[in-house]
Write an enzyme that holds these catalytic residues in place. Structure first.
Site, PDB file in Angstrom:
ATOM      1  N   ASP A 162       0.832  -1.200   0.000  1.00  0.00           N
ATOM      2  CA  ASP A 162       0.000   0.000   0.000  1.00  0.00           C
ATOM      3  C   ASP A 162       0.872   1.259   0.000  1.00  0.00           C
ATOM      4  O   ASP A 162       1.669   1.477   0.919  1.00  0.00           O
ATOM      5  CB  ASP A 162      -0.875  -0.071   1.274  1.00  0.00           C
ATOM      6  CG  ASP A 162      -2.000   0.931   1.274  1.00  0.00           C
ATOM      7  OD1 ASP A 162      -2.037   1.795   0.372  1.00  0.00           O
ATOM      8  OD2 ASP A 162      -2.850   0.847   2.180  1.00  0.00           O
ATOM      9  N   GLY A 194      -5.272   3.492  -7.869  1.00  0.00           N
ATOM     10  CA  GLY A 194      -5.511   3.755  -9.291  1.00  0.00           C
ATOM     11  C   GLY A 194      -4.653   4.870  -9.869  1.00  0.00           C
ATOM     12  O   GLY A 194      -4.862   5.294 -11.015  1.00  0.00           O
ATOM     13  N   ASP A 237     -10.504   3.905  -1.176  1.00  0.00           N
ATOM     14  CA  ASP A 237     -11.112   2.921  -0.271  1.00  0.00           C
ATOM     15  C   ASP A 237     -12.622   2.899  -0.427  1.00  0.00           C
ATOM     16  O   ASP A 237     -13.271   3.940  -0.443  1.00  0.00           O
ATOM     17  CB  ASP A 237     -10.792   3.287   1.180  1.00  0.00           C
ATOM     18  CG  ASP A 237      -9.328   3.095   1.498  1.00  0.00           C
ATOM     19  OD1 ASP A 237      -8.516   3.008   0.555  1.00  0.00           O
ATOM     20  OD2 ASP A 237      -9.004   3.046   2.690  1.00  0.00           O
TER      21      ASP A 237
END
Ligand code: GAL
Length: 529
Positions: free
Chosen positions: A261, A304, A327
């Site tokens: 992440d 993205g 999210d």
């Protein structure tokens, strides 16, 4: 008889019963349909969906599984049926073995494509399936992953006990038997580094080895979470400067999946990074993963940015999935945004080994970032729509709720074999929108490996509406070049109800606000290859 049929990927063939044939060819009368579609008031209504499984054996989950030769392989073949039930296999690649519960382990000796014939037998019948095992470099995730992630369930309050319980529940509740196989820790497990720089879990997780061994003993796989930045999004230790060491530690623990992440990596790059800067942290971790002797699924999480779908699956990153948006949360707006709007143009970028990820399933009972446990705020129809849309998108199906508290409706939503088979279709072609109609109706379609087409009618509007497929021509744009178009009258099956509707030339039906219908159209050319 039924048990003797040759079972393959989409096991339930479209078999037209006499009753179904009598119904055939008569699309619902539009007035009746409109009347039936009156919007309910007051109590939430539940969509009509099938429940339960037959006593005879059935195989579920992916029909194709990839792995790297020489690395640990673990795959529990998902199946249902009355116990005692015995699973056997022929044609396993050298180096693999299977026990009679269908647990395949070992290390594949040589690269290649292996056709494994599986048989399951119990006193109610038998089932067969061909499982393709593809052995080579970067062959993971040949169908979208299915599993559980801790984030929306417990946030940073997750513990080893809760994670173990989630794995146990996947098995106990019959979800593992349908293909849910990943138990993934999200943020909050990291307890800092040792003097030698090795990442350690917090006291809540204790011995990672032990936890992961428990998950593996269940026939499941284990996932972990980190960030290329110094800190994760919740402020825990990231992999910055320790990528290789972390990959080695994960491999030693037995990790099978890494969600990586972006988070604080943003402070390591200029305000407007160029493409190379976006790719770099993922390429660095890919190199680290490739250098250890363990297969780990690589999930890119950077919301993205920089059109990740155009580069995430290719060298030097070889990501297996990438988030396509921010999210998700358990609201209609979020489902709509992550599912419909962000994915609409992205169908060319997904395929076996690399999937678009619109984020997790907002179902069941979890924290959903609210700080306390509560049920999802999605209505039952919105929940059914999310599962339908995610299957049409060939999206990863990741539950993120307290699995012990799954109610019967939610369980039925995520264990419907025919619906899941759309998601897991081995051709891996993501669905696309083929028509928009008045009142918020959208028709989406995706071709399936057996020559049929999955078509979904969604109602994004605030009121019940009739949605239609005026003729099967409407579905032609999704067919692969050279595929046989669907002409004239075709068998139609309602996948949520698991019911054949007969032969039809078109389809029209009422769809409640935020609801969905999922159909399979055409004759299955199911041949056991
Ligand atoms: C976000 C990510 C979420 C979750 C969270 C943990 O960036 O999109 O899925 O992993 O971080 O802090």
């Amino acid at each position: 008889m039924r048990g003797k049929q040759l079972m393959s990927c989409t096991r339930r063939e479209v078999i037209l019963t006499t009753a179904a044939l009598l119904m055939a060819g008569t699309p619902a009368n539009s007035d009746t349909a409109a009347a039936a579609a009156k919007e309910p008031v007051g109590q939430p209504t539940y969509p009509e969906i099938a429940s339960g499984d037959p006593e005879s054996p059935e195989f579920h989950g992916p029909c194709v599984m990839g792995a790297t030769p020489g690395r640990d392989f673990l795959f529990q073949v998902p199946h249902t049926g009355l116990a005692p039930l015995v699973v056997s296999a022929s044609g396993l690649p050298a180096g693999l073995r299977m026990n009679d519960t269908g647990l395949i382990t070992g290390k594949i000796e040589r690269a290649g494509v292996y056709k494994v014939r599986l048989t399951a037998v119990n006193r109610a019948g038998n089932a067969r399936r061909t499982l393709r095992i593809v052995a080579g470099a970067h062959k993971l995730a040949l169908t979208p992953p299915m599993g559980w992630n801790s984030w929306y369930a417990y946030s940073t309050g997750n513990t080893a006990a809760l994670t173990r319980a989630a794995g146990d529940a996947l098995v106990k509740k019959g979800l593992a038997a349908k293909g849910f196989m990943y138990v993934n820790l999200d943020d909050g497990w990291q307890g800092g580094r040792s003097a030698s720089g090795e990442i350690r879990p917090t006291a809540k997780f204790g011995d990672m080895h032990k936890l992961i061994a428990h998950i593996h003993r269940l026939g499941l796989r284990f996932g972990i979470y980190s960030s290329p930045g110094p800190k994760t999004c919740a402020g825990h230790t990231g992999s910055w400067g320790h990528e290789l060491l972390d990959a080695r530690t994960y491999a030693r623990w037995g990790v099978d999946f890494l969600k990586y992440d972006w988070c604080s990596y943003r402070i390591e790059v200029p305000r407007h990074p160029d493409l190379e800067q976006y790719i770099k942290p993922y390429a660095v971790m890919r190199r680290a993963l490739d250098s250890v002797d363990r297969d780990m699924f690589f999930s890119l999480c950077q919301y993205g940015m920089s059109h990740v779908w155009t580069w995430g699956g290719k060298a030097p990153v070889f990501g297996n999935m990438w988030r396509t948006s921010g999210d998700i949360i358990d609201t209609w707006q979020a489902i709509s945004h992550n599912g419909f709007d962000s994915e609409r143009q992205l169908y060319p970028f997904a395929g076996p080994g690399h999937w678009n990820d619109p984020c997790m399933l907002m179902l069941g009972y979890g924290k959903f970032r609210s700080g306390f446990l509560r049920p999802t705020r999605l209505t039952p129809h919105e929940q059914q729509l999310q599962v339908t849309l995610w299957c049409m998108l060939a999206a990863p199906l990741v539950l993120s709720c307290d699995l012990e508290r799954l109610d019967p409706f939610t369980l039925d939503l995520v264990t419907n074999t025919e619906v899941l088979a759309v998601d897991q279709d081995e051709m891996g072609i993501q669905g696309q929108c083929v028509d928009r109609q008045a009142g918020g109706i959208e028709v989406w379609a995706r071709p399936l490996w057996d020559g049929t087409v999955a078509a979904a009618i969604f109602n994004r509007g605030p009121k019940a509406q009739r949605g239609h497929i005026a003729s099967w021509d409407m579905l032609t744009p999704v067919l692969r070049a050279g595929a046989k178009p669907l002409l004239g009258s075709q068998p139609v099956r309602d996948l949520w109800k698991r019911k054949s509707l007969g032969e039809m030339r078109s389809f029209i039906a009422p769809v409640l606000s935020h609801g969905a219908v999922l159909l399979k159209i055409g004759t299955s050319r199911q041949t056991e290859s």
